[in-house]
Scaffold this active site. Structure first.
Site, PDB file in Angstrom:
ATOM      1  CG  HIS A  44     -40.377 -78.353 -18.866  1.00 35.07           C
ATOM      2  ND1 HIS A  44     -39.778 -77.170 -19.088  1.00 35.07           N
ATOM      3  CD2 HIS A  44     -39.640 -79.207 -18.913  1.00 35.07           C
ATOM      4  CE1 HIS A  44     -38.400 -77.474 -19.568  1.00 35.07           C
ATOM      5  NE2 HIS A  44     -38.563 -78.729 -19.418  1.00 35.07           N
ATOM      6  CB  SER A  70     -35.567 -74.853 -25.898  1.00 36.99           C
ATOM      7  OG  SER A  70     -34.411 -75.199 -25.217  1.00 36.99           O
ATOM      8  CB  SER A  71     -34.384 -75.150 -20.447  1.00 41.08           C
ATOM      9  OG  SER A  71     -35.235 -75.924 -20.282  1.00 41.08           O
ATOM     10  CD  GLU A  90     -47.653 -72.503 -20.696  1.00 42.39           C
ATOM     11  OE1 GLU A  90     -48.327 -73.390 -21.037  1.00 42.39           O
ATOM     12  OE2 GLU A  90     -47.702 -72.124 -19.371  1.00 42.39           O
ATOM     13  N   GLY A 119     -35.639 -79.489 -15.781  1.00 45.15           N
ATOM     14  CA  GLY A 119     -35.756 -78.090 -14.927  1.00 45.15           C
ATOM     15  C   GLY A 119     -35.841 -76.826 -15.988  1.00 45.15           C
TER      16      GLY A 119
HETATM   17  P1  AMP Z   1     -36.030 -81.055 -20.775  1.00 39.50           P
HETATM   18  O1  AMP Z   1     -36.188 -80.447 -19.496  1.00 39.50           O
HETATM   19  O2  AMP Z   1     -35.654 -80.041 -21.640  1.00 39.50           O
HETATM   20  O3  AMP Z   1     -35.107 -82.362 -20.703  1.00 39.50           O
HETATM   21  O4  AMP Z   1     -37.387 -81.579 -21.437  1.00 39.50           O
HETATM   22  C1  AMP Z   1     -38.162 -82.345 -20.493  1.00 39.50           C
HETATM   23  C2  AMP Z   1     -39.444 -82.889 -21.315  1.00 39.50           C
HETATM   24  O5  AMP Z   1     -40.108 -81.710 -22.125  1.00 39.50           O
HETATM   25  C3  AMP Z   1     -39.166 -83.737 -22.482  1.00 39.50           C
HETATM   26  O6  AMP Z   1     -39.881 -84.905 -22.587  1.00 39.50           O
HETATM   27  C4  AMP Z   1     -39.071 -82.619 -23.849  1.00 39.50           C
HETATM   28  O7  AMP Z   1     -39.214 -83.227 -24.886  1.00 39.50           O
HETATM   29  C5  AMP Z   1     -40.459 -81.910 -23.124  1.00 39.50           C
HETATM   30  N1  AMP Z   1     -40.333 -80.409 -23.768  1.00 39.50           N
HETATM   31  C6  AMP Z   1     -39.222 -79.653 -24.061  1.00 39.50           C
HETATM   32  N2  AMP Z   1     -39.655 -78.659 -24.548  1.00 39.50           N
HETATM   33  C7  AMP Z   1     -40.854 -78.708 -24.815  1.00 39.50           C
HETATM   34  C8  AMP Z   1     -41.597 -77.996 -25.792  1.00 39.50           C
HETATM   35  N3  AMP Z   1     -41.750 -76.899 -26.384  1.00 39.50           N
HETATM   36  N4  AMP Z   1     -42.970 -78.594 -25.960  1.00 39.50           N
HETATM   37  C9  AMP Z   1     -43.151 -79.630 -25.574  1.00 39.50           C
HETATM   38  N5  AMP Z   1     -42.479 -80.582 -24.518  1.00 39.50           N
HETATM   39  C10 AMP Z   1     -41.364 -80.089 -24.452  1.00 39.50           C
END
Ligand code: AMP
Length: 282
Positions: free
Chosen positions: A37, A185-186, A35, A31
């Site tokens: 996600h 990044s979140s 962009e 969550g």
């Molecule tokens: P997270 O919510 O951070 O666990 O990320 C969920 C998914 O989104 C994971 O597959 C991450 O690798 C992907 N993701 C996170 N940040 C990025 C980004 N900047 N660009 C592309 N994919 C991302």
């Protein structure tokens, strides 16, 4: 768009979609969408009949003293963005529903999780592979979408899928970046303005390495020394690790002789950021 929080209910729903012959694309997330996600959701939308997004801040992939409690959460904002992006179903389980009393089964990928983030975050990947296996079993997607930003995670999940004969394709999509190069990044929202400026050093390190390789440098030590010096020169940054390794085995390389993964993690106060680049020889 349907929002479901009970595991048996999402499993029933996805089983019946599969029986109707629909293809299912899964985007697992924690969550606080950005962009990065949304780019995964758009690809899933383009390639599948049904798009399922999961939002779950998975407690077992956070170590003691890590940021589980302070991890950014914005369920209402996320649901609105998912709906606008054409998502069909969002699964938002509680930790109690995923790990009920008595839970004691884990999935471990051994060697690929030893280095890089696995070394600085013991138990992290065990948490990731356990939740991903559970989500794959509940949703039974035809394709699951991951971002290159978490390169080691994608390598570990691919290994898991191969080793356990899971019947789905893993799709890896490029890292989405801010205008100045910082990987989205979140966790970026937790940076103070000076930390946010300092965080450009991650992307700058990747560019530096790519440049050195493009002019003929092949020694991993020479490149890593330069990156360490660049990060040490940034007073707000504290290097966690930087490594040049084989993109498949994730083992460290001494020389750059083929495709090479450069991966690093850097702390800014209590916020730890990661980034990577797949370096190809010119
Ligand atoms: P997270 O919510 O951070 O666990 O990320 C969920 C998914 O989104 C994971 O597959 C991450 O690798 C992907 N993701 C996170 N940040 C990025 C980004 N900047 N660009 C592309 N994919 C991302």
């Amino acid at each position: 768009m349907r929002v479901i929080d009970e595991p048996p209910s999402v499993q029933r729903q996805c089983t019946s979609l599969r029986r109707e012959g629909k293809t299912i694309g899964l985007v697992p997330t924690m969550g606080a969408f950005h962009e990065g996600h949304l780019s995964l959701m758009r690809s899933a939308r383009a390639e599948n009949d049904v798009v399922v997004v999961t939002i779950f801040v998975n407690p077992i992939q956070f170590g003691r003293g890590e940021d589980f409690d302070s991890y950014p959460r914005d369920l209402q904002g996320d649901l609105a963005q998912a709906e606008r992006t054409g998502v069909d179903l969002v699964f938002t389980p509680s930790a109690e529903a995923i790990y009920p009393k008595g839970f004691q089964t884990y999935v471990d990928v051994i060697e690929l999780t030893e280095g890089l983030c696995g070394a600085s975050r013991p138990g992290h990947f065990r948490g990731v592979t356990t939740i991903v296996t559970k989500l794959f079993n509940l949703i039974r997607p035809h394709r699951a979408y991951f971002g290159q930003k978490d390169y080691q995670q994608s390598a570990v999940v691919r290994r898991l899928v191969d080793d356990l004969n899971l019947d789905l394709d893993i799709v890896l999509l490029p890292t989405v970046r801010e205008a100045d190069g910082l990987a989205m990044s979140s966790r970026n929202v937790r940076l103070t303005p000076p930390q946010r400026r300092a965080a450009c050093v991650l992307h700058a390190s990747l560019r530096l390495a790519e440049e050195r390789v493009s002019v003929g440098e092949r020694s991993a030590k020479a490149i890593l020394d330069e990156i360490r010096a660049m990060i040490e020169a940034e007073p707000l940054a504290r290097l966690d690790y930087v490594a040049l390794c084989d993109p498949e085995t994730l083992k460290p390389l001494d020389r750059i002789e083929g495709p090479t993964l450069l991966a690093l993690a850097v702390r800014f106060g209590g916020t730890r950021l990661i980034d990577n680049s797949l370096i190809r020889l010119p």
